[in-house]
Every structure is written in C-alpha cells, then in structure tokens.
Design a protein around this motif. Structure first.
Motif: not given
Length: 653
Positions: A87, A105, A89, A144-148, A186, A38-39
C-alpha cells in the motif's frame, strides 16, 4: 543461546542417545516482515514514552522488526530477515534475483538475506530520522491514496520474495502487520477473498507460515470477521466439513490492543516451532498415521566458545575435528572400523612356572587371545533399540485416574498430526482425541522417537483446545508422558506436620490474592533469564560497536517490591503479626540420628599393593590424605603431590 548449527554438534562419547539428523532438517529461520503502509498506519499520535514526540503505527512496526533483527544477530546469526511494505507508491529498485516480480504498490525495503550489522543500522538510521521529522516515513514510503493492494497480490509478492531469497531447507514465516480489517470493501470483495485465499494456500504449500498481527485501537477496532476469518487458514483439528460451516475460526492470529505490545507479542512467535521428531503412529497392525512431536520446555543457554585463527588481515573460525589415532602405527583409524568391547576387570595376570597366578592377582580373570567379545557400531545400536524402528505403537487404554502425578518424572512432549506423511492423519488423530476425551481415557504406547534412542513406555494424555480470556489458545493434541520404571520411584516418608488454623489461612489468602499473576498464567517469554539477557546485551553492543552501559540493564525477574507492598502490605503485616502470636508456628520437631561420614579408611597392605603395581593414582584423595596423616606426613597440595609423597614414603621404608 548457541547458533542453530551448533545444535547438531554432538559429543558422541557423552551423549546417551545419538541423534537423528533428520530431526534438524530446518536449521535456518527466515522471517519476512510484511507491513501495511497505508495512510492509517502513518497517522501520527503522541508517543506514550516520550513527551512532545509524534509517532505512528508504521514506526512501531519497523522498530519491532529492528529489535527482532538485533536479537537474532546474537541468538541466530545464520537466520535471514526481510522487510516488505505494501500500500505504498514507492517503486522497488531490486535486481531480478531478489523479488523483482513483486506486485505493483508493494515495495521490498530489505530483501531476504543473512543478518548483518549494516543491514540493521539501515533501519536504525531511518527510525532516527523519523524521530526528528514525523513526516520522514511518509516521504520515504508515500501511502497509496486511492484504493488498496489486493491481499492476493500481497501474498503472491511474499511468495516470490521468499522463493528468490530463502534457502529451501529453512523454516519460512511471514509476519503480517496491519490495522485494516476490511481491505476490500468494494462489491468485488468476494472474488478478492477467493483470490487471497488461493494465493495463501500456494504460499503455505511452499512451506511458508503466515502469522498475522492485527492492530486494534479504541478509535479503530479490528474485526477479523469482515475479511481475514474467511482468508486465513485454520490450524485446529476440526473436520473440513465443519470448517466450511463455521468460517469464523481464526486461530494463530494476534489482536494487539496496544501498539506498544507489538514487540512483546512478536517475541512469543519469534522462535519457530521446530519438530523434535516425525514418526509414524501405529494404531493397529498395518494401520498408521503420521505425527510430529514438539518440546514444550527447552533450556536456553549461552553460545559455546569458538577458536579463531589469526591470519594477519582477518580472523577465521577454526574447525574442530576429532580423529582416532593408532598409537602403534601413528596413523588415523577409520571410524567405521572401530569396534567396542566390555571392560572385564583389571585384566589378566602373569602366571608362574606352576601355572598359578602371581601374588597380588586375586580376583583377576584371564581372557584368551581372540575370545573377548567385540561389537560393531550397528550391533551396539541394536542393543539399544532392541531392533525396533522409530515410531509409536498403541498398546491399550486405561482410565484417566490411573495416571498419577508422580508418574511424570521427565519433560513431556506434545504430538500433533502430520498430514504430509500419511493422508488422513489429521482426521484419524481428531477422532481418537475426541473419543478419549469423551470416555476420559489415557493411552499406553511404546515409543521410540529417534533412531538411536531406547524404547520406553509412555502415556498419551489428551488435551482439548482451550481459549482463555487473555486470548491464549491451548491447542488440541496429546501429551506424550514417559512412564517411569519401578526402580525410578521411591516412596517418600510420610510425616504429619502442624496445620494452620482457619484464621491464619484466611489472613494468608488475602495477600496471596492481591499478588496473583494476572490472568493466572506466567508467560516465560516476558521474563528472560537475566544472566543470559545481560550476556546478550553486551554481545549486541559489541556487534554494533556501541558503548554498553551496565546500569541500563533491567532485570525483569526482579520483584516489584513497591507495588507489592502498596497492594498487599497491610495484609502481609497483619498475617505476620498473627503468625508471631501462633504457638504452633514456634514448635520444632526434634530429629534423631546424624549424617554418616564417608568411610575413608584404607588398609596399608592395599596401598602397598597399589604402590607395587604403580597404581597409586587410582586411590581417592581422601584415602591418600588419611594414609599420610597416619604417617605424620603433610597432606597439602594436589593429588599428584599426594601420590608423589606416598611413593617417597614407601621408597624410604
């Protein structure tokens, strides 16, 4: 350390107890590194070792995976390793045979496969490029920029990758590395938690163990109670009802406060926990539970040398095979037809006409043809096992005070319940453990842990689960301590020595407290055997065709003298001065008696009889030298030279 396959090669003539091959059902080890991409894992920060260099958590995780691979090429060349990133792309480009069904992903960077130098060099080249360009990893594995990715999909992907690439009999493990403590913030997180726990159960039922490494920093502390305490399966001995009430139990997890410690933490879990034996535990007639035994202390050795055959274009390992040959027929003998007999002395002697033994045959015993007892392999085995099957039988209980320190003369083993053998073993084992801890008792058992071992009496010492400040957990279970027989213990002579004064003890305690090991524990995995580490470092350099620099080797066992003198130098100097002025320290107790020399005297008539029967080689070297010295002959050379010299002397006289 020899390859795992070599652990099963046993020299039956030297081994006291023939080993049960079922002990080593899992010869190979498979590790799948499952790394979060992830980021936050790609966020750059200053490298603590190099100036003006940027690094990230993903770089450290890949570097730790590379170091584990390099080490395993030496100590476990038959093992397999893979790397899965989630996570990200980047799409997988694998064939249908290697994890082609992994979830979206998630990217399979290295499929499960045997270790090889090109496979490790692929990771090394990626890390070298990332050192020069800090954005290299972000370009190679876009986050991955949106969600996980749901953790249920991650566990499912791990299951598919291991199913396609790992051998069925291997021990399979997943090293989960992440810095995100709440991957599903979420509103539907409850459903995702249930899905993740369900897929994790499917993963564990396939024989896979998940060992998480959670990265925690000052800016982003890791809180396991947000998600992972509800997902990861506990491995303690608590009842299922109690586990449902307390869902915060999360054993077997590592929280890493310093990302630089990731490799050292992985090395603690690098070697899989292989059971030494799996036997039933008989608590009463017809009442048995399943247990597994683990060795707590194991000596690590260098790998054994192998023979190679030069075939011109390649080198092949020569297979070593032991065969038994009949000297008369010069033919190989079937091993199953070999029988065993006892040695009954020097054998029969020839008789003269009157039926009396010839000269020199005193003490020999004649055995009629066919009357010597012989035994088959199964009969020899029954002599050793007393006809018992492998297992542990409970005999009774004793107070804890009955177990003395000197009773532990061998390495103990640790036993743990095996739910797969008998249903309910874990619950029964836990009840017995709690009861013995509450009453402060030990158990006396009759144990035979392997099919060809000798039954021995052992003590079962209960141990409660304990977590110290460093996070190290002592699991709950029993220590199986072999009890000695009466002739294995000798009483030590009691001698009263001079005792130091209170002032001397206080002075010594000051510098001892300054040099005490941190947290009061000694982690052996952090201090490898320097001779073995030096040997493996040279093998590693040879495998990767690198130039090895001996000066670069660091002996971690060498004391840090500068820091020791800085912290406790003044206290040690004062204690040394006080010791020099203490009169009791200069007293020496006079000892009486001297060491008795070995008796090497031998009668000339006895040597003459050995010469007549052509048995001079059975004499010891010191006896041959003593005889030659008495005859004025030279005593130099090997034993064969001495035997030849004695024979020549008798020929001349």
């Amino acid at each position: 350390m020899p390859p795992y396959d070599d652990w099963n090669n046993i020299d039956e003539e030297e081994d006291e107890e023939l080993q049960d091959p079922s002990v080593y059902e899992t010869k190979k080890d498979v590790i799948l590194f499952c790394i979060d991409c992830s980021d936050s894992m790609l966020k750059p920060y200053d490298d603590p070792q190099y100036e003006d260099v940027q690094t990230c958590h993903l770089f450290t995780a890949l570097e730790a995976a590379m170091q584990i691979q390099k080490k395993k090429i030496i100590v476990g060349p038959n093992d397999s390793v893979g790397i899965l990133l989630f996570n990200t792309t980047r799409k997988s480009e694998t064939s249908r045979s290697q994890g082609s069904e992994i979830k979206r992903n998630t990217f399979l960077f290295q499929p499960i496969g045997p270790l090889s130098a090109p496979k490790v060099q692929e990771v090394i080249q990626l890390l070298d490029a990332a050192r020069e360009d800090p954005d290299e990893l972000r370009k190679t594995f876009p986050p991955l920029t949106h969600g996980r990715v749901p953790m249920g999909d991650v566990f499912t992907s791990c299951n598919w990758v291991l199913r396609d690439g790992a051998p069925k009999t291997a021990s399979k493990r997943v090293f989960l590395i992440t810095d995100e403590d709440n991957p599903h913030p979420s509103t539907s997180s409850k459903q995702l938690i249930t899905s993740a726990r369900t897929t994790l159960i499917d993963l564990t039922q396939a024989g896979v163990t998940v060992e998480p490494f959670f990265i925690s920093t000052e800016d982003k502390p890791f809180d396991v109670s947000k998600f992972y305490s509800s997902v990861l399966l506990p491995t303690n001995l608590e009842d299922e009802d109690e586990l449902q009430q307390d869902s915060s139990i999360l054993p077997e997890s590592i929280s890493i406060s310093r990302i630089e410690d990731l490799l050292s933490q992985m090395r603690f879990h690098e070697v899989p926990k292989r059971a030494l034996f799996s036997v039933p535990f008989e608590l009463a007639n017809g009442f048995k539970i399943g247990i597994k035994g683990y060795g707590l202390v194991t000596e690590q050795k260098k790998g054994s040398y192998k023979y190679f055959v030069d075939l011109g274009d390649r080198m092949e390992v020569a297979t070593v095979k032991t065969t038994y040959v009949d000297e008369d027929r010069q033919a190989e003998v079937d091993k199953t037809k070999i029988v065993y007999g006892c040695d009954q002395g020097a054998g029969g002697t020839e008789e003269d006409e009157d039926g009396e033994e010839a000269a020199g045959g005193a003490g020999a015993r004649l055995v009629k043809p066919g009357s010597r007892p012989f035994f088959t392999t199964e009969e020899i085995r029954s002599f050793r096992t007393l006809g018992l099957e492998p297992g542990i039988k409970l005999l009774g209980f004793k107070p804890r005070s009955e177990l003395a320190f000197e009773d532990n003369i061998k390495h103990s083993q640790f036993i743990y319940p095996d739910e797969m053998s008998f249903s309910g073993s874990k619950r029964t084992f836990s009840a017995l453990l709690r009861s013995m801890l509450k009453k402060d008792k030990i158990a006396i058992v009759l144990a035979m842990t392997r099919r060809n071992s000798t039954p021995i009496f052992c003590a079962l010492l209960p141990q409660d689960e304990n977590v110290d400040d460093s996070g190290w957990t002592e699991p709950a279970g029993f220590h199986l301590i072999p009890l000695p027989f009466a002739d294995e213990i000798r009483s030590a002579p009691i001698q009263e020595g001079f005792r130091a004064s209170d002032e001397m003890r206080d002075a010594a305690r000051k510098w001892i407290d300054k040099m005490t090991v941190k947290n009061g524990t000694y982690p052996p995995d952090s201090y490898p055997n320097p001779a073995l580490a030096y040997h493996n470092a040279q093998l590693e350099a040879s495998a990767f065709r690198e130039q090895y620099d001996p000066d670069s080797f660091e002996d971690l066992t060498e004391p840090k003298y500068e820091s020791m003198h800085k912290r406790a130098g003044s206290f040690m100097k004062k204690w040394k001065d006080d010791l020099a002025n203490d009169n009791s320290a200069n007293l020496v107790v006079a000892t009486t008696g001297s060491k008795r020399k070995a008796d090497v005297s031998v009668d000339e008539a006895e040597i003459k009889s050995k010469y007549d029967s052509d048995q001079l080689s059975k004499l010891r070297v010191d006896q041959l030298k003593e005889f030659l010295k008495a005859k004025g002959q030279s005593v130099s050379g090997k034993k064969a030279d001495l035997v030849q010299r004695v024979s020549e002397w008798f020929d001349a006289h």
